[in-house]
Design an enzyme around this catalytic site. Structure first.
Site, mmCIF file in Angstrom:
data_model
loop_
_atom_site.group_PDB
_atom_site.id
_atom_site.type_symbol
_atom_site.label_atom_id
_atom_site.label_comp_id
_atom_site.label_asym_id
_atom_site.label_seq_id
_atom_site.Cartn_x
_atom_site.Cartn_y
_atom_site.Cartn_z
ATOM 1 N N SER A 214 -36.365 -19.400 4.853
ATOM 2 C CA SER A 214 -37.800 -19.196 5.090
ATOM 3 C C SER A 214 -38.027 -17.892 5.833
ATOM 4 O O SER A 214 -38.923 -17.117 5.493
ATOM 5 C CB SER A 214 -38.371 -20.372 5.897
ATOM 6 O OG SER A 214 -38.290 -21.570 5.158
ATOM 7 N N GLU A 215 -37.217 -17.643 6.876
ATOM 8 C CA GLU A 215 -37.283 -16.378 7.599
ATOM 9 C C GLU A 215 -35.907 -15.953 8.081
ATOM 10 O O GLU A 215 -35.021 -16.791 8.305
ATOM 11 C CB GLU A 215 -38.217 -16.455 8.813
ATOM 12 C CG GLU A 215 -39.702 -16.349 8.493
ATOM 13 C CD GLU A 215 -40.365 -17.707 8.459
ATOM 14 O OE1 GLU A 215 -41.579 -17.756 8.177
ATOM 15 O OE2 GLU A 215 -39.683 -18.712 8.706
ATOM 16 N N THR A 216 -35.766 -14.653 8.242
ATOM 17 C CA THR A 216 -34.599 -14.032 8.858
ATOM 18 C C THR A 216 -35.118 -13.088 9.931
ATOM 19 O O THR A 216 -36.091 -12.369 9.697
ATOM 20 C CB THR A 216 -33.772 -13.255 7.817
ATOM 21 O OG1 THR A 216 -33.267 -14.168 6.831
ATOM 22 C CG2 THR A 216 -32.607 -12.526 8.457
ATOM 23 N N PHE B 229 -38.727 -11.437 8.769
ATOM 24 C CA PHE B 229 -38.921 -11.255 7.331
ATOM 25 C C PHE B 229 -38.766 -12.580 6.594
ATOM 26 O O PHE B 229 -37.837 -13.354 6.869
ATOM 27 C CB PHE B 229 -37.885 -10.277 6.770
ATOM 28 C CG PHE B 229 -38.118 -8.841 7.145
ATOM 29 C CD1 PHE B 229 -38.696 -7.961 6.245
ATOM 30 C CD2 PHE B 229 -37.746 -8.367 8.404
ATOM 31 C CE1 PHE B 229 -38.892 -6.621 6.589
ATOM 32 C CE2 PHE B 229 -37.947 -7.038 8.752
ATOM 33 C CZ PHE B 229 -38.530 -6.159 7.846
ATOM 34 N N HIS C 90 -41.201 -20.567 14.025
ATOM 35 C CA HIS C 90 -39.813 -21.048 14.045
ATOM 36 C C HIS C 90 -38.823 -19.899 14.250
ATOM 37 O O HIS C 90 -37.823 -20.060 14.965
ATOM 38 C CB HIS C 90 -39.528 -21.928 12.810
ATOM 39 C CG HIS C 90 -38.573 -21.396 11.799
ATOM 40 N ND1 HIS C 90 -38.985 -20.690 10.688
ATOM 41 C CD2 HIS C 90 -37.213 -21.483 11.716
ATOM 42 C CE1 HIS C 90 -37.926 -20.366 9.964
ATOM 43 N NE2 HIS C 90 -36.844 -20.830 10.556
#
Length: 294
Positions: A46-48, A66, A77
């Protein structure tokens, strides 16, 4: 080639393999914007997040966030999970500040063995337009009956959402975003992302799901930015005068990744402040990624 270290963590996780996955690159110096976006697409979470030196030396770090398709100015999160990783990797327990595109975010970290509790606080006002989507439109987009829609409105604390209160948990689980209808109508929507929930915020634990196809995330197991938008906008609806609203959100259950998010907000003279969102993070492992030199 350059090698960049990363940590994999599950955020808002009550169980070892629950929560929302996050990759944290602990030292992103030397990575270009394009490389960060390419890595986020490669990780396909979902995100990095990418940790960089803080602009202000009194702060802990600057972080960039991102999704597989876009950079975000703020996300919950990743903020909670990155704070937990930095706490576990040397900053320890206590309070520190992370610099994000939206501004400075204060976080509190408590170490609990293989689990780390982290919470962020944000004081920006909840943004919303001067209109709400019709129940008929929302029902059409979510493949539901109009009678399933209790209320719908737009809200943002940095990432915009269409918040939809449904008649019950069964309706939340039954919802399916009609991508063709969404593509046709998205230009008319103030927010392309959908947060669905059921439950009474004054007396019940809330049950939620979140769809964000515009960000490359069909469904998210746990969404801190959506929790901020939800608790902040709900407070304006249910808190009369001065007071405080605290909610617990169960998300990701339908996906098999149960997540628990704690959120609260203070209300003074009708204005929200001190919005807080947090939960537990479990760190699963770490590794390195080879990236071509710029």
């Amino acid at each position: 080639m350059q090698s960049f270290h990363f940590v994999i963590a599950n955020v808002f996780a009550e169980t070892h393999f629950g929560g929302n996955q996050l990759a944290v690159f602990t030292d992103a110096r030397g990575l270009s914007d394009l490389a960060m976006q390419s890595i986020a697409k490669q990780m396909n979470l979902s995100e990095t997040t990418f940790v960089l030196p803080a602009r202000d030396k009194v702060n802990a770090a600057k972080i960039r966030i991102f999704t597989p398709q876009a950079e975000l100015p703020f996300a919950g999160h990743p903020t909670v999970g990155t704070a937990a990783v930095l706490g576990q990797r040397g900053l320890g327990a206590g309070q520190f500040v992370l610099e994000e595109a939206i501004g400075d975010i204060r976080v509190d970290v408590e170490l609990r063995g293989d689990r780390i509790a982290a919470r962020f606080q944000i004081d920006r006002p909840i943004d919303s337009p001067g209109f709400t989507p019709t129940n008929a439109l929302v029902a059409d987009l979510l493949t539901l009956a109009e009678a399933d829609i209790a209320a719908a409105w737009f809200a943002s604390a940095g990432v915009p959402f269409c918040v939809v209160q449904l008649a019950g948990r069964e309706a939340v689980d039954r919802a399916v975003l009609d991508r063709n209808a969404w593509n046709a109508k998205r230009k008319d929507l103030w927010a392309p992302n959908f947060l669905l929930f059921a439950g009474k915020p004054t007396s019940e634990r809330l049950y939620a799901r979140m769809f964000a196809p515009a960000l490359g995330v069909d469904e998210d197991p746990a969404t801190g930015a959506a929790a901020v938008a939800l608790v902040g906008s709900l407070a304006k609806r249910v808190v009369a005068g001065d007071g405080r609203l605290a909610i617990t959100i169960d998300q990701g259950v339908k996906m098999g990744r149960p997540s628990v998010i704690e959120a609260s907000v203070d209300v003074r003279a009708g204005q929200t402040s001190n919005m807080r969102v947090g939960g537990l993070t479990v760190i699963l492992g770490e590794g390195s990624l080879a990236v071509p030199s710029n």
